[in-house]
Design a protein around this motif. Structure first.
Motif, PDB file in Angstrom:
ATOM      1  N   LEU A   1       0.831  -1.704  -0.506  1.00 28.06           N
ATOM      2  CA  LEU A   1      -0.086   0.004   0.413  1.00 28.06           C
ATOM      3  C   LEU A   1       0.737   1.084  -0.270  1.00 28.06           C
ATOM      4  CD1 LEU A   1      -2.726   0.899   0.403  1.00 28.06           C
ATOM      5  CD2 LEU A   1      -2.922   1.271   2.399  1.00 28.06           C
ATOM      6  N   VAL A   2       2.185   1.466   0.893  1.00 23.90           N
ATOM      7  CA  VAL A   2       3.314   2.400   0.573  1.00 23.90           C
ATOM      8  C   VAL A   2       3.410   2.472  -0.181  1.00 23.90           C
ATOM      9  CG1 VAL A   2       4.850   3.775   2.172  1.00 23.90           C
ATOM     10  CG2 VAL A   2       3.176   2.781   3.401  1.00 23.90           C
ATOM     11  N   SER A   3       3.965   1.339  -1.241  1.00 25.15           N
ATOM     12  CA  SER A   3       4.344   1.716  -1.953  1.00 25.15           C
ATOM     13  C   SER A   3       3.853   1.838  -3.456  1.00 25.15           C
ATOM     14  CB  SER A   3       4.997   0.653  -2.452  1.00 25.15           C
ATOM     15  OG  SER A   3       4.483  -0.672  -2.580  1.00 25.15           O
TER      16      SER A   3
ATOM     17  N   PHE B   1      10.945  -0.859  -5.364  1.00 23.13           N
ATOM     18  CA  PHE B   1      11.602  -1.797  -4.139  1.00 23.13           C
ATOM     19  C   PHE B   1      10.462  -1.996  -2.756  1.00 23.13           C
ATOM     20  CE2 PHE B   1      13.950  -1.923  -0.079  1.00 23.13           C
ATOM     21  CZ  PHE B   1      14.653  -2.577  -0.093  1.00 23.13           C
ATOM     22  N   LEU B   2      10.313  -1.336  -2.434  1.00 23.10           N
ATOM     23  CA  LEU B   2       9.050  -1.910  -1.119  1.00 23.10           C
ATOM     24  C   LEU B   2       7.977  -2.969  -1.703  1.00 23.10           C
ATOM     25  CD1 LEU B   2       8.184   1.358   0.840  1.00 23.10           C
ATOM     26  CD2 LEU B   2       9.676  -0.079   1.377  1.00 23.10           C
ATOM     27  N   PHE B   3       7.397  -2.330  -2.929  1.00 26.50           N
ATOM     28  CA  PHE B   3       6.307  -3.242  -3.342  1.00 26.50           C
ATOM     29  C   PHE B   3       6.556  -4.374  -3.924  1.00 26.50           C
ATOM     30  CE2 PHE B   3       4.403  -5.134  -6.591  1.00 26.50           C
ATOM     31  CZ  PHE B   3       3.030  -4.827  -6.877  1.00 26.50           C
ATOM     32  N   LEU B   4       8.350  -4.665  -4.036  1.00 27.34           N
ATOM     33  CA  LEU B   4       8.943  -6.266  -4.698  1.00 27.34           C
ATOM     34  C   LEU B   4       9.463  -7.055  -3.156  1.00 27.34           C
ATOM     35  CD1 LEU B   4      11.589  -5.155  -7.568  1.00 27.34           C
ATOM     36  CD2 LEU B   4       9.481  -6.320  -7.435  1.00 27.34           C
ATOM     37  N   ILE B   5       9.926  -6.125  -2.236  1.00 25.47           N
ATOM     38  CA  ILE B   5       9.077  -6.865  -1.088  1.00 25.47           C
ATOM     39  C   ILE B   5       8.416  -6.739   0.078  1.00 25.47           C
ATOM     40  CG2 ILE B   5      10.200  -5.788   1.676  1.00 25.47           C
ATOM     41  CD1 ILE B   5      12.844  -6.370  -0.545  1.00 25.47           C
ATOM     42  N   ALA B   6       7.265  -6.313  -0.756  1.00 24.71           N
ATOM     43  CA  ALA B   6       6.245  -7.188  -0.425  1.00 24.71           C
ATOM     44  C   ALA B   6       5.517  -8.266  -1.098  1.00 24.71           C
ATOM     45  CB  ALA B   6       4.887  -6.055   0.012  1.00 24.71           C
ATOM     46  N   LEU B   7       5.684  -8.118  -2.097  1.00 27.05           N
ATOM     47  CA  LEU B   7       5.817  -9.565  -2.952  1.00 27.05           C
ATOM     48  C   LEU B   7       6.738 -10.812  -2.666  1.00 27.05           C
ATOM     49  CD1 LEU B   7       3.337  -9.843  -5.293  1.00 27.05           C
ATOM     50  CD2 LEU B   7       6.201  -9.714  -6.892  1.00 27.05           C
ATOM     51  N   VAL B   8       7.667 -10.554  -1.756  1.00 29.30           N
ATOM     52  CA  VAL B   8       8.156 -11.595  -1.504  1.00 29.30           C
ATOM     53  C   VAL B   8       7.974 -12.276  -0.445  1.00 29.30           C
ATOM     54  CG1 VAL B   8      10.427 -12.524  -0.074  1.00 29.30           C
ATOM     55  CG2 VAL B   8      10.621 -11.076  -2.563  1.00 29.30           C
ATOM     56  N   GLY B   9       7.253 -11.059   0.572  1.00 29.35           N
ATOM     57  CA  GLY B   9       6.319 -11.381   1.734  1.00 29.35           C
ATOM     58  C   GLY B   9       5.832 -12.403   1.535  1.00 29.35           C
TER      59      GLY B   9
ATOM     60  N   MET C   1      11.937 -11.050   6.323  1.00 28.20           N
ATOM     61  CA  MET C   1      11.672 -10.838   7.618  1.00 28.20           C
ATOM     62  C   MET C   1      12.624  -9.347   7.855  1.00 28.20           C
ATOM     63  SD  MET C   1      11.713 -12.666  11.334  1.00 28.20           S
ATOM     64  CE  MET C   1      13.012 -13.797  10.369  1.00 28.20           C
ATOM     65  N   ILE C   2      14.061  -9.939   7.864  1.00 28.24           N
ATOM     66  CA  ILE C   2      15.279  -8.755   7.709  1.00 28.24           C
ATOM     67  C   ILE C   2      15.695  -8.438   7.053  1.00 28.24           C
ATOM     68  CG2 ILE C   2      18.149  -8.735   7.293  1.00 28.24           C
ATOM     69  CD1 ILE C   2      16.861 -11.078   9.662  1.00 28.24           C
ATOM     70  N   ILE C   3      14.958  -7.520   5.732  1.00 29.68           N
ATOM     71  CA  ILE C   3      15.274  -6.318   5.114  1.00 29.68           C
ATOM     72  C   ILE C   3      13.443  -5.895   5.874  1.00 29.68           C
ATOM     73  CG2 ILE C   3      14.295  -5.584   2.567  1.00 29.68           C
ATOM     74  CD1 ILE C   3      15.153  -7.716   1.693  1.00 29.68           C
ATOM     75  N   LEU C   4      12.387  -5.990   6.253  1.00 36.39           N
ATOM     76  CA  LEU C   4      10.912  -5.320   6.464  1.00 36.39           C
ATOM     77  C   LEU C   4      12.476  -4.595   8.206  1.00 36.39           C
ATOM     78  CD1 LEU C   4       8.856  -4.665   5.796  1.00 36.39           C
ATOM     79  CD2 LEU C   4       7.839  -6.842   7.195  1.00 36.39           C
ATOM     80  N   LEU C   5      13.483  -5.181   8.508  1.00 38.23           N
ATOM     81  CA  LEU C   5      14.062  -4.806  10.264  1.00 38.23           C
ATOM     82  C   LEU C   5      14.416  -4.099   9.999  1.00 38.23           C
ATOM     83  CD1 LEU C   5      14.392  -5.373  12.933  1.00 38.23           C
ATOM     84  CD2 LEU C   5      15.627  -7.008  12.064  1.00 38.23           C
ATOM     85  N   LEU C   6      14.991  -3.898   8.747  1.00 42.86           N
ATOM     86  CA  LEU C   6      16.334  -2.823   8.282  1.00 42.86           C
ATOM     87  C   LEU C   6      15.203  -1.795   7.744  1.00 42.86           C
ATOM     88  CD1 LEU C   6      18.497  -4.641   6.585  1.00 42.86           C
ATOM     89  CD2 LEU C   6      19.236  -4.029   8.539  1.00 42.86           C
ATOM     90  N   ILE C   7      14.427  -2.401   7.408  1.00 38.30           N
ATOM     91  CA  ILE C   7      13.233  -0.474   6.410  1.00 38.30           C
ATOM     92  C   ILE C   7      12.372  -0.009   8.311  1.00 38.30           C
ATOM     93  CG2 ILE C   7      11.177   0.405   5.428  1.00 38.30           C
ATOM     94  CD1 ILE C   7      12.064  -2.201   3.446  1.00 38.30           C
ATOM     95  N   PHE C   8      12.158  -1.029   8.632  1.00 35.04           N
ATOM     96  CA  PHE C   8      11.871  -0.324   9.944  1.00 35.04           C
ATOM     97  C   PHE C   8      12.758   0.692  10.824  1.00 35.04           C
ATOM     98  CE2 PHE C   8      12.425  -1.100  14.799  1.00 35.04           C
ATOM     99  CZ  PHE C   8      11.405   0.019  15.162  1.00 35.04           C
ATOM    100  N   ILE C   9      14.218  -0.187  11.365  1.00 34.80           N
ATOM    101  CA  ILE C   9      15.575   1.077  11.922  1.00 34.80           C
ATOM    102  C   ILE C   9      15.537   2.704  10.724  1.00 34.80           C
ATOM    103  CG2 ILE C   9      17.725   0.641  12.349  1.00 34.80           C
ATOM    104  CD1 ILE C   9      17.815  -1.939  12.518  1.00 34.80           C
TER     105      ILE C   9
END
Length: 182
Positions: free
Chosen positions: A1-3, A34-42, A58-66
């Motif tokens: 959604l954000v992407s 990039f965010l759309f592709l990460i969401a697609l991977v999830g 999970m790791i990429i989402l944690l890095l994005i969170f930081i």
């Protein structure tokens, strides 16, 4: 959604002529993709119950969170003097943003109006422009608080996503062989 929101806002900004810098639009669209592709991977990892994809998600989402949490806190923590310094650095380092600001906010110059300089604003013809710093400061505090708050909200939804991914990743796949370990 954000992407998709990022991609849409970038396209809207360039479509209505609010942003003429292709770098800004390009970066916003690249981050959105990039965010759309990460969401697609999830999503693929969750549907297929693929542990490796879920781990990388999970790791990429944690890095994005930081990163997002840090930027949001920085936006909320800036005082007026720091905002003014950042605005001046941005003003001095880009000509396309300067032209957009002068045209859209109807102001000329940063701290002082100089009738001898060129300006794209409508008020330049009558030589009764106000400095852009005064106009920008009205909006910058409000925008930084808004962006910081929205970023903080979405950063906490991301940490919730990391936690849910961790929980789901460690569950046994219901379609798997019952005698299999995972």
């Amino acid at each position: 959604l954000v992407s998709l929101l990022l991609i849409g806002i970038a396209a809207w900004g360039i479509g209505f002529g609010l942003i003429s810098s292709l770098r800004v639009v390009g970066v916003a669209i690249a981050v959105g993709i990039f965010l759309f592709l990460i969401a697609l991977v999830g999503l693929i990892g969750a549907v297929k119950h693929h542990q490796v994809l879920l781990f990388f998600y999970m790791i990429i989402l944690l890095l994005i969170f930081i990163v997002q949490f840090s930027v949001s806190c920085a936006c909320l923590a800036l005082n007026k003097e720091q905002q003014s310094q950042l605005l001046e650095v941005g003003w001095n380092n880009t000509n396309s943003a300067r032209a957009d600001i002068e045209r859209n906010l109807n102001c000329c110059g940063f701290r002082t109006f100089d009738p001898n300089e060129t300006c794209l604003s409508d008020c330049f013809r009558s030589h009764q422009c106000q400095p852009c710093l005064l106009v920008i400061e009205e909006y910058s505090g409000m925008v930084l608080r808004f962006v910081g708050g929205i970023g903080l909200f979405f950063s906490f939804t991301e940490i919730l996503g990391v936690w849910l991914t961790y929980r789901y990743r460690n569950q046994k796949d219901p379609r798997a062989n019952p005698s299999a370990f995972l």
